[in-house]
Motif scaffolding. Structure first.
Motif, short mmCIF file in Angstrom:
data_model
loop_
_atom_site.label_atom_id
_atom_site.label_comp_id
_atom_site.label_asym_id
_atom_site.label_seq_id
_atom_site.Cartn_x
_atom_site.Cartn_y
_atom_site.Cartn_z
N GLY A 160 61.34 36.43 62.66
CA GLY A 160 61.57 37.75 63.23
C GLY A 160 61.21 38.88 62.29
N LEU A 161 60.36 38.60 61.31
CA LEU A 161 60.04 39.58 60.27
C LEU A 161 58.54 39.77 60.14
CD1 LEU A 161 62.40 38.09 57.54
CD2 LEU A 161 62.88 40.13 58.90
N SER A 162 58.16 40.92 59.58
CA SER A 162 56.79 41.12 59.16
C SER A 162 56.74 40.97 57.65
CB SER A 162 56.29 42.51 59.56
OG SER A 162 57.10 43.52 58.97
N GLY A 163 55.56 40.66 57.11
CA GLY A 163 55.43 40.42 55.69
C GLY A 163 54.88 39.03 55.44
N LEU A 164 54.42 38.77 54.23
CA LEU A 164 53.75 37.52 53.92
C LEU A 164 54.70 36.34 54.02
CD1 LEU A 164 51.21 36.07 53.02
CD2 LEU A 164 51.83 36.58 50.65
N GLN A 165 54.37 35.38 54.87
CA GLN A 165 55.22 34.21 55.07
C GLN A 165 54.37 32.97 55.28
OE1 GLN A 165 57.67 35.25 58.73
NE2 GLN A 165 56.60 37.17 58.32
N VAL A 166 54.91 31.85 54.78
CA VAL A 166 54.18 30.58 54.77
C VAL A 166 55.03 29.53 55.48
CG1 VAL A 166 53.10 28.82 53.33
CG2 VAL A 166 53.14 31.21 52.55
N ARG A 174 51.28 24.86 57.22
CA ARG A 174 50.81 24.85 58.60
C ARG A 174 50.34 26.22 59.06
NH1 ARG A 174 50.11 19.45 59.38
NH2 ARG A 174 51.98 18.31 58.71
N GLN A 175 50.85 27.27 58.40
CA GLN A 175 50.47 28.62 58.82
C GLN A 175 50.77 29.60 57.70
OE1 GLN A 175 52.48 29.87 62.40
NE2 GLN A 175 51.39 31.82 62.55
N VAL A 176 49.87 30.56 57.50
CA VAL A 176 50.10 31.69 56.60
C VAL A 176 49.92 32.95 57.44
CG1 VAL A 176 49.38 32.91 54.51
CG2 VAL A 176 49.25 30.41 54.61
N SER A 177 50.94 33.81 57.46
CA SER A 177 50.90 34.94 58.38
C SER A 177 51.61 36.15 57.77
CB SER A 177 51.59 34.55 59.69
OG SER A 177 51.66 35.64 60.59
N ARG A 178 51.33 37.31 58.36
CA ARG A 178 52.06 38.53 58.02
C ARG A 178 52.91 39.03 59.18
NH1 ARG A 178 51.52 41.10 53.38
NH2 ARG A 178 49.94 40.38 51.92
N SER A 179 53.08 38.18 60.17
CA SER A 179 53.98 38.49 61.29
C SER A 179 54.92 37.31 61.50
CB SER A 179 53.18 38.78 62.56
OG SER A 179 52.38 37.68 62.91
N TYR A 188 60.46 24.55 56.77
CA TYR A 188 60.96 25.84 56.29
C TYR A 188 59.82 26.84 56.23
CZ TYR A 188 59.21 23.77 51.91
OH TYR A 188 58.44 23.15 50.95
N VAL A 189 60.20 28.09 56.04
CA VAL A 189 59.24 29.18 55.86
C VAL A 189 59.56 29.89 54.55
CG1 VAL A 189 58.42 31.40 56.75
CG2 VAL A 189 58.86 29.51 58.34
N LEU A 190 58.54 30.13 53.74
CA LEU A 190 58.69 30.91 52.52
C LEU A 190 58.24 32.34 52.81
CD1 LEU A 190 57.32 28.38 49.88
CD2 LEU A 190 59.71 28.87 50.46
N TYR A 191 59.01 33.30 52.31
CA TYR A 191 58.77 34.72 52.58
C TYR A 191 58.66 35.45 51.26
CZ TYR A 191 59.72 39.46 54.36
OH TYR A 191 59.66 40.79 54.67
N PHE A 192 57.58 36.20 51.09
CA PHE A 192 57.31 36.89 49.82
C PHE A 192 57.15 38.39 50.07
CE2 PHE A 192 55.57 32.58 49.56
CZ PHE A 192 56.27 32.10 48.47
N PHE A 203 49.27 29.93 48.45
CA PHE A 203 49.36 29.00 49.57
C PHE A 203 48.19 29.18 50.52
CE2 PHE A 203 53.59 29.55 47.93
CZ PHE A 203 54.21 28.32 48.08
N LYS A 204 47.53 28.08 50.85
CA LYS A 204 46.44 28.09 51.81
C LYS A 204 46.70 27.03 52.88
CE LYS A 204 43.92 31.11 49.48
NZ LYS A 204 44.94 31.40 48.43
N PHE A 205 46.19 27.29 54.07
CA PHE A 205 46.37 26.35 55.18
C PHE A 205 45.95 24.94 54.75
CE2 PHE A 205 44.82 24.00 58.86
CZ PHE A 205 45.92 24.07 59.71
N GLY A 206 46.82 23.97 55.02
CA GLY A 206 46.53 22.58 54.71
C GLY A 206 46.97 22.13 53.34
N ASP A 207 47.36 23.06 52.46
CA ASP A 207 47.80 22.67 51.11
C ASP A 207 49.03 21.78 51.17
OD1 ASP A 207 45.81 24.11 49.91
OD2 ASP A 207 47.09 25.76 49.22
#
Length: 332
Positions: A160-166, A174-179, A188-192, A203-207
């Motif tokens: 439910g946040l904007s900002g860099l998340q993995v 599985r996904q790197v997004s800013r939404s 889990y999701v990492l948020y920076f 972090f890159k997709f597939g790592d």
């Protein structure tokens, strides 16, 4: 007097498997308490409406798990109007830290029903490729300017946040997004945020991603097997002795340091049984209460209007406000 109280505790445990509520007076303070055998009843950390930071009644949280006993848990943001009420102390659920804090101590129970109260300094770290990452918050409303945080399904279905998340599942990005992204079951999701965003760029997709949890205690062997843990404090009793030193555990509020108020308490008997109690007084008085009940280890939990306890579906003390979390006990 301690012998008489211990005898009452034993009679309660034998008569109703530790679920008979007793009321007595110790050092001038009235205390209502119940003794629970952790080999018969398992602890469960419950969050408001099933999400960290949401509010609910103690009754609803107890009913959700058909609990035989429930008490309010860790301190939380009780006075703001924020949509998310951040928790102040560490919580562990389903074997995973769902809130991180160095303040106070943590009660933990493993699958065998063994229990401890310890100060923890949990650190979550990992590797992505040959580079390191870390998270120093978990499932909190990201109010800080600079942040490296982990979100688990205990937060909700999505960040439910904007900002860099993995997004990480099965040890892979599985996904790197800013939404806002989905928090995967079992993942889990990492948020920076702020100065920590540079770490997110690793972090890159597939790592492939690994994660380790360091409990920051000499008792790590126990804590690595803990399924449920509830933070609070200050510590009242350790090894049967008065060890009260709230400031050294990070507490600054005068309500804790010197004030008198409604208290929720948790203790461990020498034989490993768990004591849940509610009383009123200063922390110094609560030390006397828990030692008088025969506890070899004891801690304080959130109090004031948060203080509440339910046993066998009946309120021993009704809380005076919605709660962010609770510790409940269910039949094994």
């Amino acid at each position: 007097m301690n012998g008489m109280i211990a005898a009452c505790l034993l009679a309660s445990a034998v008569g109703n498997q530790g679920l008979a509520v007793k009321t007595t007076k110790i050092a001038g303070a009235s205390v209502s308490y119940v003794v629970i055998d952790p080999k018969l009843y398992a602890a469960k950390v419950v969050t408001g409406k099933g999400n960290v930071g949401s509010l609910d009644s103690l009754k609803n949280m107890a009913n959700r798990y058909k609990a035989v006993a429930a008490i309010n848990g860790a301190f939380f943001d009780a006075y703001s109007n924020n949509a998310i009420r951040n928790t102040v102390q560490t919580m562990i659920s389903d074997g995973m830290p769902i809130n991180l804090s160095d303040i106070g101590v943590v009660f933990g129970m493993n699958q065998e029903g063994k229990v401890r109260i310890d100060p923890l300094k949990i650190r979550i770290r990992g590797k992505v490729g040959n580079q390191s990452w870390y998270a120093f918050r978990a499932n909190n409303d990201p109010l800080s300017k600079n942040l490296a945080q982990i979100f688990t399904p205990h937060w909700g279905a999505k960040t439910g946040l904007s900002g860099l998340q993995v997004q990480i599942s099965d040890g892979q990005v599985r996904q790197v997004s800013r939404s806002s992204v989905t928090i995967p079951a079992g993942g889990y999701v990492l948020y920076f945020k702020g100065t920590e965003e540079s770490m997110g760029s690793r972090f890159k997709f597939g790592d492939k991603v690994s994660m380790t949890i360091d409990y920051g205690t000499s008792q790590s062997a126990f804590w690595e097997g803990v399924t449920e843990g509830m933070g609070g404090g200050p510590t009242l009793v350790r090894g049967g002795k008065d060890v009260l030193d709230a400031e050294s555990e990070g507490f600054r509020d005068p309500k804790i340091l010197s004030g008198s108020g409604s208290r929720t308490l948790l203790g461990i008997m020498p034989d490993g049984q768990v004591v849940l109690a509610v009383s009123t007084g200063t922390m110094t008085k609560m030390v006397a209460v828990m030692r008088g009940l025969g506890c070899s280890e004891a801690m304080n939990l959130d109090g004031g209007a948060s203080s509440g306890m339910i046993v066998n579906g009946k309120a021993v003390r009704a809380e005076g406000r919605p709660l962010a979390n609770a510790l409940v006990f269910t039949k094994r």
